[in-house]
Motif scaffolding. Structure first.
Motif, PDB file in Angstrom:
ATOM      1  N   VAL A   1     -26.558  26.541 -23.714  1.00  0.00           N
ATOM      2  CA  VAL A   1     -27.235  25.319 -23.261  1.00  0.00           C
ATOM      3  C   VAL A   1     -27.124  24.222 -24.318  1.00  0.00           C
ATOM      4  N   VAL A   2     -27.333  24.582 -25.588  1.00  0.00           N
ATOM      5  CA  VAL A   2     -27.252  23.588 -26.660  1.00  0.00           C
ATOM      6  C   VAL A   2     -25.832  23.035 -26.774  1.00  0.00           C
ATOM      7  N   VAL A   3     -24.826  23.894 -26.721  1.00  0.00           N
ATOM      8  CA  VAL A   3     -23.448  23.413 -26.804  1.00  0.00           C
ATOM      9  C   VAL A   3     -23.126  22.532 -25.603  1.00  0.00           C
ATOM     10  N   TRP A   4     -23.608  22.900 -24.420  1.00  0.00           N
ATOM     11  CA  TRP A   4     -23.375  22.084 -23.229  1.00  0.00           C
ATOM     12  C   TRP A   4     -23.981  20.696 -23.406  1.00  0.00           C
ATOM     13  N   LEU A   5     -25.202  20.630 -23.937  1.00  0.00           N
ATOM     14  CA  LEU A   5     -25.835  19.328 -24.182  1.00  0.00           C
ATOM     15  C   LEU A   5     -25.097  18.558 -25.265  1.00  0.00           C
ATOM     16  N   TRP A   6     -24.708  19.253 -26.327  1.00  0.00           N
ATOM     17  CA  TRP A   6     -24.031  18.598 -27.447  1.00  0.00           C
ATOM     18  C   TRP A   6     -22.684  18.016 -27.032  1.00  0.00           C
ATOM     19  N   LEU A   7     -21.993  18.698 -26.133  1.00  0.00           N
ATOM     20  CA  LEU A   7     -20.680  18.216 -25.718  1.00  0.00           C
ATOM     21  C   LEU A   7     -20.764  16.840 -25.074  1.00  0.00           C
ATOM     22  N   GLY A   8     -21.784  16.639 -24.203  1.00  0.00           N
ATOM     23  CA  GLY A   8     -21.884  15.343 -23.548  1.00  0.00           C
ATOM     24  C   GLY A   8     -20.585  14.979 -22.848  1.00  0.00           C
ATOM     25  N   HIS A   9     -19.966  13.873 -23.258  1.00  0.00           N
ATOM     26  CA  HIS A   9     -18.690  13.443 -22.688  1.00  0.00           C
ATOM     27  C   HIS A   9     -17.506  13.847 -23.556  1.00  0.00           C
ATOM     28  N   ARG A  10     -17.757  14.664 -24.570  1.00  0.00           N
ATOM     29  CA  ARG A  10     -16.661  15.100 -25.446  1.00  0.00           C
ATOM     30  C   ARG A  10     -15.788  16.148 -24.750  1.00  0.00           C
ATOM     31  N   GLU A  11     -14.523  16.127 -25.086  1.00  0.00           N
ATOM     32  CA  GLU A  11     -13.616  17.225 -24.740  1.00  0.00           C
ATOM     33  C   GLU A  11     -13.284  17.963 -26.028  1.00  0.00           C
ATOM     34  N   LEU A  12     -13.341  19.283 -25.981  1.00  0.00           N
ATOM     35  CA  LEU A  12     -13.015  20.068 -27.161  1.00  0.00           C
ATOM     36  C   LEU A  12     -11.538  19.911 -27.512  1.00  0.00           C
ATOM     37  N   LYS A  13     -11.260  19.866 -28.801  1.00  0.00           N
ATOM     38  CA  LYS A  13      -9.884  19.800 -29.268  1.00  0.00           C
ATOM     39  C   LYS A  13      -9.297  21.209 -29.302  1.00  0.00           C
ATOM     40  N   LEU A  14      -7.986  21.282 -29.395  1.00  0.00           N
ATOM     41  CA  LEU A  14      -7.309  22.569 -29.327  1.00  0.00           C
ATOM     42  C   LEU A  14      -7.809  23.568 -30.372  1.00  0.00           C
ATOM     43  N   PRO A  15      -7.963  23.183 -31.659  1.00  0.00           N
ATOM     44  CA  PRO A  15      -8.492  24.151 -32.629  1.00  0.00           C
ATOM     45  C   PRO A  15      -9.909  24.613 -32.278  1.00  0.00           C
ATOM     46  N   GLN A  16     -10.730  23.706 -31.742  1.00  0.00           N
ATOM     47  CA  GLN A  16     -12.090  24.071 -31.348  1.00  0.00           C
ATOM     48  C   GLN A  16     -12.068  25.038 -30.172  1.00  0.00           C
TER      49      GLN A  16
END
Length: 357
Positions: A305-320
């Motif tokens: 849940v925290v990661v989902w909120l933290w992501l917001g409109h971000r897209e994870l980069k390939l290393p992530q």
């Protein structure tokens, strides 16, 4: 007329990807349901009979709302599946309304992990009501109705006191992303004060437990006397019944994995303190009871849940994405044993010879 030189339209990659992940989401829901589905247990039904009007001072909201309908098992079962259905509806809305693929894949991963099956197995437990209320509070925050959100979270501590270590820290993190620090503290205060006040009171008034036992003795299910015993013990008496160290040793490796993964995504800065605390807070549930697998489930759920909120409109980069994938593979090895001698259903059609011996 179409000629041989004309090419067929090339499908849009984004739409193709969206269809694929949507199909995988549907498969993940079905797989989680197949793995962990069960009818609500007698323990859950017993706790859903606890009401404020009968003299209980903790975990009373659900039982108080259900009391006018009687103590038949069907009442508790319908209520349990209604809550589970609402949680699945929230997950579905979150999936389809997410504006990034990273958020969608995160939901799919949570369902494919042992946490997905555990969600269905835990039907009837008050934890599901807590996260349902959290979703309502997060919606209110998103709609710029923080006072309504604060009231919803105040209700959560009357559902179960573990709200103080599960959904309330996540709510605090969400508030700090939306309002100034002082405003966030003011909005958190009602739930925190009410929760601590509930813990300061005796769990039940004298004679309350015996009275409910008499009422449930005529019910159409075998109520769990040990569930009601929870309201008659002090915390120190409960600690004598299990090993806090054992529960901590189960939870700490999970906490190390999820916190390490989050700090890699976020980078360890001062701003990471609040979300990291929201993720790790369920570890303290080791001091509240011996349901180690349940606490592990809540710990991993808080992480997602925290990661989902933290992501917001971000897209994870390939290393992530690579690190997060490795992290999720580690979490597949976390044992989440079920209650009441149930076990997760396997995908094979027959039992392996080794297990049949």
């Amino acid at each position: 007329m179409t000629t041989l030189l004309e090419r067929a339209p090339v499908p849009v990659a984004g739409k193709t990807s969206r269809r694929s992940v949507t199909a995988l989401f549907a498969i993940a829901v079905l797989l989680a349901g197949y793995t962990g589905f069960r009818l609500p247990g007698e323990w859950a039904a017993t706790l859903q009979a606890v009401s404020l009007t009968d003299g209980f001072h903790r975990r009373f909201l659900v039982g108080t709302l259900l009391k006018p309908f009687g103590h038949d098992y069907a009442v508790f079962a319908v209520a349990s599946f209604a809550v589970l259905g609402a949680v699945l509806a929230v997950l579905t809305l979150a999936f389809f309304r997410s504006r990034t693929e990273s958020r969608r894949w995160l939901i799919v991963a949570w369902l494919l992990l042992p946490t997905g099956g555990y969600l269905f197995h835990e039907v009837g437990y008050l934890d599901q009501v807590l996260y349902l209320l959290l979703s309502g509070a997060l919606w209110a925050v998103h709609r710029n109705r923080p006072v309504l959100a604060s009231a919803v979270m105040a209700l959560s501590v009357t559902v179960h006191e573990i709200a103080l270590l599960t959904v309330l820290p996540i709510f605090g993190f969400a508030l700090l992303r939306k309002v100034p620090f002082r405003r966030a503290c003011a909005l958190l205060t009602p739930a925190a004060v009410l929760g601590l006040g509930i813990l300061a009171l005796p769990p039940a008034a004298p004679g309350t437990i015996d009275g409910l036992r008499r009422s449930l003795s005529t019910a159409d299910f075998a109520y769990r006397a040990d569930a009601l015993d929870l309201f008659g013990r002090t915390q120190s008496e409960s600690w004598r019944l299990y090993s806090i160290t054992g529960v901590l040793l189960y939870l700490l490796p999970i906490a190390a994995v999820v916190l390490g993964g989050f700090l890699y995504l976020h980078r360890p800065t001062l701003a990471a303190v609040v979300p990291a605390a929201a993720i790790g807070a369920p570890v303290l549930l080791a001091f509240g009871g011996w349901d180690d697998a349940r606490w592990g489930f809540l710990l991993m759920t808080n992480f997602f849940v925290v990661v989902w909120l933290w992501l917001g409109h971000r897209e994870l980069k390939l290393p992530q994405i690579g690190v997060l994938t490795a992290l999720l593979l580690v979490l597949t090895h976390v044992p989440l044993p079920y209650f009441d001698d149930y076990t997760p259903r396997g995908l094979t059609l027959v039992t392996p010879v080794e297990d049949a011996r």
